[in-house]
Design a protein around this motif. Structure first.
Motif, PDB file in Angstrom:
ATOM      1  N   VAL A 196       6.359   0.714 -10.729  1.00 52.91           N
ATOM      2  CA  VAL A 196       7.712   2.470 -10.297  1.00 52.91           C
ATOM      3  C   VAL A 196       7.582   2.770 -11.921  1.00 52.91           C
ATOM      4  CG1 VAL A 196       9.489   1.013 -11.356  1.00 52.91           C
ATOM      5  CG2 VAL A 196       9.431   2.804  -9.694  1.00 52.91           C
ATOM      6  N   ASP A 197       6.920   1.917 -13.010  1.00 49.97           N
ATOM      7  CA  ASP A 197       6.371   3.214 -14.172  1.00 49.97           C
ATOM      8  C   ASP A 197       6.372   5.122 -14.100  1.00 49.97           C
ATOM      9  OD1 ASP A 197       6.870   0.283 -14.685  1.00 49.97           O
ATOM     10  OD2 ASP A 197       6.694   0.941 -16.523  1.00 49.97           O
ATOM     11  N   ALA A 198       5.459   4.818 -13.099  1.00 49.70           N
ATOM     12  CA  ALA A 198       4.843   5.920 -12.971  1.00 49.70           C
ATOM     13  C   ALA A 198       5.716   6.595 -12.197  1.00 49.70           C
ATOM     14  CB  ALA A 198       3.486   5.395 -10.919  1.00 49.70           C
ATOM     15  N   ALA A 199       7.225   6.574 -11.709  1.00 45.90           N
ATOM     16  CA  ALA A 199       7.754   7.267 -11.698  1.00 45.90           C
ATOM     17  C   ALA A 199       8.806   7.538 -12.825  1.00 45.90           C
ATOM     18  CB  ALA A 199       8.720   7.105 -10.651  1.00 45.90           C
ATOM     19  N   ALA A 200       8.475   7.655 -13.723  1.00 41.09           N
ATOM     20  CA  ALA A 200       9.526   7.785 -14.927  1.00 41.09           C
ATOM     21  C   ALA A 200       8.340   8.211 -15.648  1.00 41.09           C
ATOM     22  CB  ALA A 200       9.281   5.631 -15.607  1.00 41.09           C
ATOM     23  N   VAL A 201       7.718   8.054 -15.924  1.00 41.38           N
ATOM     24  CA  VAL A 201       6.302   8.720 -16.119  1.00 41.38           C
ATOM     25  C   VAL A 201       6.140  10.255 -16.111  1.00 41.38           C
ATOM     26  CG1 VAL A 201       3.870   9.025 -17.116  1.00 41.38           C
ATOM     27  CG2 VAL A 201       4.460   7.075 -17.159  1.00 41.38           C
ATOM     28  N   ALA A 202       6.047  10.234 -14.246  1.00 39.01           N
ATOM     29  CA  ALA A 202       5.925  11.681 -14.171  1.00 39.01           C
ATOM     30  C   ALA A 202       7.493  12.546 -14.709  1.00 39.01           C
ATOM     31  CB  ALA A 202       6.090  11.465 -12.330  1.00 39.01           C
TER      32      ALA A 202
ATOM     33  N   THR B 243       0.778  -0.758  -0.246  1.00 38.46           N
ATOM     34  CA  THR B 243      -0.697   0.523   0.318  1.00 38.46           C
ATOM     35  C   THR B 243       0.864   1.586   0.221  1.00 38.46           C
ATOM     36  OG1 THR B 243      -1.975  -0.811   0.755  1.00 38.46           O
ATOM     37  CG2 THR B 243      -2.106   1.534   1.040  1.00 38.46           C
ATOM     38  N   ALA B 244       1.972   1.424   0.843  1.00 34.62           N
ATOM     39  CA  ALA B 244       2.863   1.832   1.274  1.00 34.62           C
ATOM     40  C   ALA B 244       3.545   2.711  -0.135  1.00 34.62           C
ATOM     41  CB  ALA B 244       3.511   2.065   2.364  1.00 34.62           C
ATOM     42  N   ILE B 245       4.127   1.673  -1.407  1.00 33.11           N
ATOM     43  CA  ILE B 245       4.883   2.157  -2.292  1.00 33.11           C
ATOM     44  C   ILE B 245       3.560   2.176  -3.036  1.00 33.11           C
ATOM     45  CG2 ILE B 245       5.449   0.427  -4.836  1.00 33.11           C
ATOM     46  CD1 ILE B 245       7.091   0.513  -2.690  1.00 33.11           C
ATOM     47  N   LYS B 246       1.901   2.032  -3.581  1.00 28.07           N
ATOM     48  CA  LYS B 246       1.114   2.366  -3.979  1.00 28.07           C
ATOM     49  C   LYS B 246       0.595   3.757  -3.825  1.00 28.07           C
ATOM     50  CE  LYS B 246      -1.763  -2.099  -4.501  1.00 28.07           C
ATOM     51  NZ  LYS B 246      -2.883  -3.099  -4.598  1.00 28.07           N
ATOM     52  N   LEU B 247       0.898   4.276  -2.821  1.00 24.57           N
ATOM     53  CA  LEU B 247       0.675   5.344  -2.259  1.00 24.57           C
ATOM     54  C   LEU B 247       1.431   6.795  -2.883  1.00 24.57           C
ATOM     55  CD1 LEU B 247      -0.777   5.204   1.145  1.00 24.57           C
ATOM     56  CD2 LEU B 247      -2.353   5.905  -0.718  1.00 24.57           C
ATOM     57  N   VAL B 248       2.704   5.829  -3.440  1.00 22.33           N
ATOM     58  CA  VAL B 248       3.808   7.316  -3.732  1.00 22.33           C
ATOM     59  C   VAL B 248       3.594   6.957  -5.218  1.00 22.33           C
ATOM     60  CG1 VAL B 248       5.732   6.884  -3.778  1.00 22.33           C
ATOM     61  CG2 VAL B 248       5.666   7.006  -1.647  1.00 22.33           C
ATOM     62  N   MET B 249       3.778   5.567  -5.635  1.00 23.38           N
ATOM     63  CA  MET B 249       3.194   6.039  -7.306  1.00 23.38           C
ATOM     64  C   MET B 249       1.555   6.997  -7.843  1.00 23.38           C
ATOM     65  SD  MET B 249       5.554   4.395  -8.321  1.00 23.38           S
ATOM     66  CE  MET B 249       6.879   4.077  -6.683  1.00 23.38           C
ATOM     67  N   LEU B 250       0.944   7.481  -6.824  1.00 24.13           N
ATOM     68  CA  LEU B 250      -0.533   7.799  -6.834  1.00 24.13           C
ATOM     69  C   LEU B 250       0.348   9.391  -6.644  1.00 24.13           C
ATOM     70  CD1 LEU B 250      -3.365   8.295  -7.481  1.00 24.13           C
ATOM     71  CD2 LEU B 250      -3.297   7.697  -5.039  1.00 24.13           C
ATOM     72  N   GLY B 251       1.620   9.490  -5.572  1.00 24.38           N
ATOM     73  CA  GLY B 251       1.296  10.737  -6.170  1.00 24.38           C
ATOM     74  C   GLY B 251       2.104  11.015  -7.969  1.00 24.38           C
ATOM     75  N   PHE B 252       3.217  10.281  -7.639  1.00 26.93           N
ATOM     76  CA  PHE B 252       3.408  10.205  -9.155  1.00 26.93           C
ATOM     77  C   PHE B 252       2.537  11.058 -10.259  1.00 26.93           C
ATOM     78  CE2 PHE B 252       7.760   8.839  -6.560  1.00 26.93           C
ATOM     79  CZ  PHE B 252       8.557   9.364  -7.323  1.00 26.93           C
ATOM     80  N   GLU B 253       1.432  10.092 -10.131  1.00 31.06           N
ATOM     81  CA  GLU B 253       0.603  10.312 -11.127  1.00 31.06           C
ATOM     82  C   GLU B 253       0.427  11.597 -11.014  1.00 31.06           C
ATOM     83  OE1 GLU B 253      -1.744   7.232 -13.015  1.00 31.06           O
ATOM     84  OE2 GLU B 253      -1.995   6.610 -11.157  1.00 31.06           O
TER      85      GLU B 253
END
Length: 462
Positions: A234-240, A184-194
């Motif tokens: 983690v692709d969400a971070a790359a997209v951001a 869940t912590a990982i997902k929330l951070v990816m949501l932040g990157f989004e």
């Protein structure tokens, strides 16, 4: 109709005979009606998220893919609403609200689509123990004291594969797991990157003079909803970071663009494909900053020696890229009887083709600092040549489509959900998936080309 109706400013063929005030009221009615249609489409997307969660919980992949494709159809309808009409500020509010709610629902998804998030947590845990994550595979006795019953049993390739993730991804894993070692912590951070990505897309659209509602192309797309918020990729971070690099390049900040693109590349290397489209001729600040960023980020991990590139070579071999069969076009040629040799030749040919297109895009004259077509063409060529085997690898070009729609590429990002069908996923039958993905792409690309050929030259130049 005008975007914001006002007396004397609302365009309509009914004025006269309508008075300016009547024309304004008519414009407001149209905008409310169109926003209501968009809200209905958003509500349908949200409602469909509920059974999709249930199907993932039961690992009913056929049902999940079926509903996902229905979601994709609703998304396409909503996209048509946005592209065919000018809308008011209320429409943007609806778009952002639905995007947030859909991701909130997807956060509840189990690990049925991917277990990569457990590798992220493991790599962060290894680093927090002062150990280089590239040095050992998870099953190595040297890491026995770090194992538990929640994370370690879910790590894929634990017996033979060191981590494949580059340094910036590793830094993200370390930072997140120091807060909490949970999916869940990982997902929330990816949501932040989004959130960062969506904000950057809105700024890019404003700079291009495009309607902000086009952010729906990314924000409502089912793929990032389920792969980033649902699976925590983690692709969400790359997209951001890619969005921020593109924004910096559009503003003429070459050094910033190069440095940020280096960070994005060291999350997911394939985003470097668009670098030639961001580079301004004879401006060496961007490549210099890119190289400096890569070197600086690798420095903390160089203690692993040659192992610092992790499982990259093993992954390429495992997926058939070194032998050639992992490329759909190579597999197709072999099925048709062509004698395509085994070995790295196919990868070399693909790299040469990408390099040729990259050189053309980098050196051609542009009317804008970052021409919208360049990144889209590079991303499209990359996906078609490499033919990724996992759905989340199709998500990163979506911000590029917000600037310039290319239907064949959009089709790939929607149709890639079929990669979760059991007969494809469980048996690695990527050739069957490729027939649907790239067959449909070829038909749409041919149709798009025919339409452009028959257009007047002035329209093709837009």
């Amino acid at each position: 109709m005008a975007k914001t109706p006002g007396a004397g400013r609302t365009k309509t063929r009914l004025s006269p005979p309508l008075s300016p005030q009547e024309a304004t009221e008519l414009g407001c009615c149209f905008l409310r009606d169109m926003t209501a249609n968009l809200a209905l489409a958003g509500a349908a997307l949200l409602v469909l998220c509920i059974p999709m969660l249930q199907f993932l919980g039961g690992k009913q992949y056929e049902a999940f893919v079926g509903v996902a494709l229905i979601q994709c159809s609703i998304y396409a309808l909503a996209l048509w609403f946005v592209l065919s009409r000018r809308r008011g500020r209320m429409a943007l509010g609806v778009i952002l609200a639905v995007a947030v709610l859909a991701r909130a629902i997807a956060l509840l998804a189990p690990d049925a689509l991917s277990t990569d998030v457990y590798r992220y947590i493991w790599d962060g845990r290894v680093q927090s123990a002062g150990i280089n994550p590239y040095r050992y595979v998870p099953a190595d006795p040297a890491l026995a004291s770090l194992r538990d019953e929640d994370i370690y049993p879910n790590i894929n390739r634990a017996e033979y594969a060191p981590t494949i993730y580059p340094p910036v991804a590793q830094m993200i894993f370390l930072l997140v797991t120091r807060i909490q070692e949970t999916a869940t912590a990982i997902k929330l951070v990816m949501l932040g990157f989004e959130a960062v990505a969506i904000g950057a897309i809105l700024v890019v659209l404003r700079a291009d003079g495009l309607p902000p509602e086009r952010v729906l192309i990314y924000a409502w797309h089912p793929l990032p909803i389920w792969e980033f918020s649902g699976a925590g990729h983690v692709d969400a971070a790359a997209v951001a970071l890619l969005c921020l690099a593109m924004l910096a390049a559009m503003r003429g900040r070459g050094a910033a663009a190069g440095g940020i693109l280096a960070l994005a590349t060291l999350v997911k290397p394939f985003v470097a494909v668009i670098a030639p489209a961001l580079w301004k001729k004879r401006d060496w600040r961007m490549p210099a900053a890119f190289v400096a960023g890569v070197v600086l980020c690798y420095l903390p991990y160089l203690g692993a020696g040659r192992q610092v590139f992790g499982f990259l070579g093993g992954y390429s071999s495992e997926e058939g890229y070194l032998e050639g069969g992992g490329f759909f076009l190579v597999a197709l040629l072999r099925r048709l009887g062509a004698a395509v040799p085994e070995g790295p030749l196919s990868a070399i040919v693909a790299a040469v083709m990408l390099a040729a297109l990259a050189s053309f895009i980098a050196l051609r004259a542009r009317r804008q600092r970052v021409d919208p077509w360049g990144p889209v063409l590079l991303a499209t060529c990359f996906l078609v040549l490499i033919s990724p085997h996992f759905a989340w690898y199709f998500a990163w070009p979506l911000p590029l489509l917000c600037r310039r729609i290319y239907l064949p590429l959009l089709y790939l990002t929607l149709a890639c959900f079929i990669l979760y069908l059991p007969e494809i996923k469980d048996w690695s039958d990527y050739f069957k998936a490729g027939l649907w993905l790239y067959g449909g792409f070829a038909i749409l690309a041919f149709g798009d080309w025919m339409m452009r050929v028959t257009q007047p030259a002035a329209e093709r130049a837009r």
